[in-house]
Design a protein around this motif. Structure first.
Motif, mmCIF file in Angstrom:
data_model
loop_
_atom_site.group_PDB
_atom_site.id
_atom_site.type_symbol
_atom_site.label_atom_id
_atom_site.label_comp_id
_atom_site.label_asym_id
_atom_site.label_seq_id
_atom_site.Cartn_x
_atom_site.Cartn_y
_atom_site.Cartn_z
ATOM 1 N N GLY A 210 -36.232 -22.654 52.009
ATOM 2 C CA GLY A 210 -35.502 -22.697 50.731
ATOM 3 C C GLY A 210 -35.783 -21.542 49.794
ATOM 4 O O GLY A 210 -35.646 -21.670 48.579
ATOM 5 N N LYS A 211 -36.078 -20.382 50.362
ATOM 6 C CA LYS A 211 -36.336 -19.200 49.526
ATOM 7 C C LYS A 211 -35.072 -18.804 48.776
ATOM 8 O O LYS A 211 -35.094 -18.569 47.567
ATOM 9 C CB LYS A 211 -36.813 -18.040 50.421
ATOM 10 N N THR A 212 -33.962 -18.756 49.499
ATOM 11 C CA THR A 212 -32.687 -18.391 48.867
ATOM 12 C C THR A 212 -32.291 -19.457 47.843
ATOM 13 O O THR A 212 -31.876 -19.141 46.724
ATOM 14 C CB THR A 212 -31.592 -18.245 49.957
ATOM 15 N N THR A 213 -32.445 -20.717 48.206
ATOM 16 C CA THR A 213 -32.066 -21.820 47.314
ATOM 17 C C THR A 213 -32.897 -21.769 46.031
ATOM 18 O O THR A 213 -32.367 -21.938 44.919
ATOM 19 C CB THR A 213 -32.299 -23.174 48.019
ATOM 20 N N ALA A 214 -34.194 -21.520 46.163
ATOM 21 C CA ALA A 214 -35.088 -21.496 44.998
ATOM 22 C C ALA A 214 -34.699 -20.372 44.040
ATOM 23 O O ALA A 214 -34.628 -20.579 42.823
ATOM 24 C CB ALA A 214 -36.539 -21.311 45.466
ATOM 25 N N ILE A 215 -34.430 -19.200 44.577
ATOM 26 C CA ILE A 215 -34.101 -18.051 43.713
ATOM 27 C C ILE A 215 -32.761 -18.287 43.025
ATOM 28 O O ILE A 215 -32.604 -18.032 41.828
ATOM 29 C CB ILE A 215 -34.136 -16.736 44.532
ATOM 30 N N ARG A 216 -31.819 -18.857 43.743
ATOM 31 C CA ARG A 216 -30.523 -19.164 43.113
ATOM 32 C C ARG A 216 -30.693 -20.228 42.039
ATOM 33 O O ARG A 216 -30.003 -20.213 41.015
ATOM 34 C CB ARG A 216 -29.529 -19.656 44.161
ATOM 35 N N ALA A 217 -31.616 -21.172 42.267
ATOM 36 C CA ALA A 217 -31.767 -22.297 41.331
ATOM 37 C C ALA A 217 -32.268 -21.842 39.968
ATOM 38 O O ALA A 217 -31.927 -22.455 38.961
ATOM 39 C CB ALA A 217 -32.736 -23.337 41.919
ATOM 40 N N ILE A 218 -33.061 -20.785 39.928
ATOM 41 C CA ILE A 218 -33.691 -20.448 38.643
ATOM 42 C C ILE A 218 -33.278 -19.114 38.062
ATOM 43 O O ILE A 218 -33.733 -18.759 36.978
ATOM 44 C CB ILE A 218 -35.227 -20.455 38.745
ATOM 45 N N SER A 219 -32.437 -18.351 38.754
ATOM 46 C CA SER A 219 -32.099 -17.038 38.221
ATOM 47 C C SER A 219 -31.137 -17.158 37.052
ATOM 48 O O SER A 219 -30.249 -18.008 37.043
ATOM 49 C CB SER A 219 -31.524 -16.149 39.319
ATOM 50 N N ASP A 220 -31.344 -16.278 36.051
ATOM 51 C CA ASP A 220 -30.548 -16.341 34.819
ATOM 52 C C ASP A 220 -29.147 -15.780 35.023
ATOM 53 O O ASP A 220 -28.206 -16.206 34.388
ATOM 54 C CB ASP A 220 -31.240 -15.527 33.713
ATOM 55 N N SER A 221 -29.013 -14.783 35.884
ATOM 56 C CA SER A 221 -27.696 -14.189 36.098
ATOM 57 C C SER A 221 -27.396 -14.244 37.591
ATOM 58 O O SER A 221 -28.120 -14.892 38.347
ATOM 59 C CB SER A 221 -27.699 -12.751 35.590
ATOM 60 N N ALA A 222 -26.353 -13.553 37.977
ATOM 61 C CA ALA A 222 -25.942 -13.599 39.381
ATOM 62 C C ALA A 222 -27.076 -13.101 40.277
ATOM 63 O O ALA A 222 -27.797 -12.175 39.920
ATOM 64 C CB ALA A 222 -24.721 -12.727 39.582
ATOM 65 N N THR A 223 -27.238 -13.725 41.420
ATOM 66 C CA THR A 223 -28.252 -13.275 42.364
ATOM 67 C C THR A 223 -27.606 -12.420 43.437
ATOM 68 O O THR A 223 -26.390 -12.491 43.642
ATOM 69 C CB THR A 223 -28.934 -14.477 43.053
ATOM 70 N N LEU A 224 -28.435 -11.616 44.070
ATOM 71 C CA LEU A 224 -27.949 -10.828 45.191
ATOM 72 C C LEU A 224 -28.465 -11.498 46.459
ATOM 73 O O LEU A 224 -29.646 -11.822 46.544
ATOM 74 C CB LEU A 224 -28.522 -9.418 45.063
ATOM 75 N N SER A 225 -27.569 -11.758 47.394
ATOM 76 C CA SER A 225 -27.984 -12.393 48.644
ATOM 77 C C SER A 225 -27.444 -11.594 49.813
ATOM 78 O O SER A 225 -26.429 -10.903 49.691
ATOM 79 C CB SER A 225 -27.430 -13.811 48.758
ATOM 80 N N THR A 226 -28.112 -11.674 50.921
ATOM 81 C CA THR A 226 -27.651 -11.010 52.143
ATOM 82 C C THR A 226 -27.621 -12.057 53.252
ATOM 83 O O THR A 226 -28.455 -12.047 54.145
ATOM 84 C CB THR A 226 -28.595 -9.847 52.522
ATOM 85 N N GLU A 227 -26.684 -12.971 53.147
ATOM 86 C CA GLU A 227 -26.599 -14.086 54.100
ATOM 87 C C GLU A 227 -25.668 -13.739 55.268
ATOM 88 O O GLU A 227 -24.643 -13.094 55.076
ATOM 89 C CB GLU A 227 -26.043 -15.329 53.403
ATOM 90 N N ALA A 228 -26.029 -14.201 56.447
ATOM 91 C CA ALA A 228 -25.176 -14.058 57.625
ATOM 92 C C ALA A 228 -25.206 -15.384 58.380
ATOM 93 O O ALA A 228 -26.176 -16.138 58.259
ATOM 94 C CB ALA A 228 -25.707 -12.938 58.513
ATOM 95 N N PRO A 229 -24.155 -15.687 59.150
ATOM 96 C CA PRO A 229 -24.177 -16.935 59.919
ATOM 97 C C PRO A 229 -25.386 -16.970 60.850
ATOM 98 O O PRO A 229 -25.772 -15.943 61.405
ATOM 99 C CB PRO A 229 -22.870 -16.883 60.733
ATOM 100 N N ILE A 230 -25.990 -18.144 61.010
ATOM 101 C CA ILE A 230 -27.133 -18.277 61.927
ATOM 102 C C ILE A 230 -26.621 -18.075 63.346
ATOM 103 O O ILE A 230 -25.706 -18.780 63.788
ATOM 104 C CB ILE A 230 -27.804 -19.664 61.781
ATOM 105 N N SER A 231 -27.239 -17.093 64.056
ATOM 106 C CA SER A 231 -26.658 -16.703 65.348
ATOM 107 C C SER A 231 -26.788 -17.802 66.404
ATOM 108 O O SER A 231 -25.917 -17.971 67.238
ATOM 109 C CB SER A 231 -27.285 -15.395 65.834
#
Ligand SMILES: Nc1nc2c(ncn2[C@@H]2O[C@H](COP(=O)(O)OP(=O)(O)OP(=O)(O)O)[C@@H](O)[C@H]2O)c(=O)[nH]1
Ligand SMILES: [Mg+2]
Length: 185
Positions: free
Chosen positions: A23-44
């Protein structure tokens, strides 16, 4: 552009790490004040339940704590093949949050691996462990983390966390910042 290295004066760089799906991505999205930057790709090799994507670069967000401290948050990829990102993201980090998934076979062993990997960048007194999915798997309990990590020389706070709850994630970060206050007197 995101500066991956040493943060600007007055800002603290915090790295979230841990195995895939903690939940690293989830945690950062949960508390960030502005838009977050993510680099998500489908799980291969297929989805992990409701989770269909994985981080292939890093996550980035920012938040201002009640204590007035501005934090630059970075999330590592969980997959082993992106391990090379750990040293890039660890450079100049003030603090480390290691997330654990208590439903895994040896979540304490997982945590130890990340504590060791980031030790060249962050001293143990600025590391915290957040244990998730305790409701799904009560064992090992938090005491077992403290005992085994302590025996291995890691005297780090261990806290239960649900990464989907911003107040839980903020608590982890407040613990890190309060450790800084102790250091600076
Ligand atoms: N049901 C349940 N879901 C949870 C819990 N904690 C986290 N999750 C879910 O687990 C998923 C975690 O996914 P991510 O945030 O992408 O995890 P990640 O650590 O960034 O994963 P990688 O980037 O692939 O390493 C999200 O869908 C969360 O909603 C929990 O306690 N219970
Ligand atoms: Mg991620």
């Amino acid at each position: 552009m995101v500066n991956l290295g040493i943060p600007a004066p007055g800002e603290l760089k915090i790295v979230f790490t841990g195995t895939m799906g903690t939940g690293k991505t989830t945690a950062i999205r949960a508390i960030s004040d502005s838009a977050t930057l993510s680099t998500e790709a489908p799980i291969s090799d297929g989805a992990m339940g409701a989770k269909t994507t994985t981080t292939v670069g890093f996550d980035h967000g920012e938040c201002l704590l009640d204590e007035g401290m501005r934090l630059r948050l970075f999330g590592t990829p969980g997959q082993e093949r992106f391990r090379f990102m750990w040293d890039i993201l660890g450079a100049g980090a003030f603090g480390l949050v290691v997330l654990a998934d208590n439903t895994r076979a040896d979540p304490i062993g997982d945590v130890e691996q990340y504590l060791r990997a980031f030790a060249p960048h962050v001293p143990p007194r600025r590391m915290v462990v957040g244990v998730g999915r305790l409701a799904d798997s009560p064992s090992p309990p938090l005491d077992a983390y403290c005992e085994r990590l302590g025996q291995a020389g890691w005297d780090v706070p261990v806290i239960e966390v649900d990464v989907r709850r911003p107040q839980d994630v903020r608590l982890l970060l407040s613990v890190l910042v309060s450790m800084a206050e102790v250091e600076h007197g």
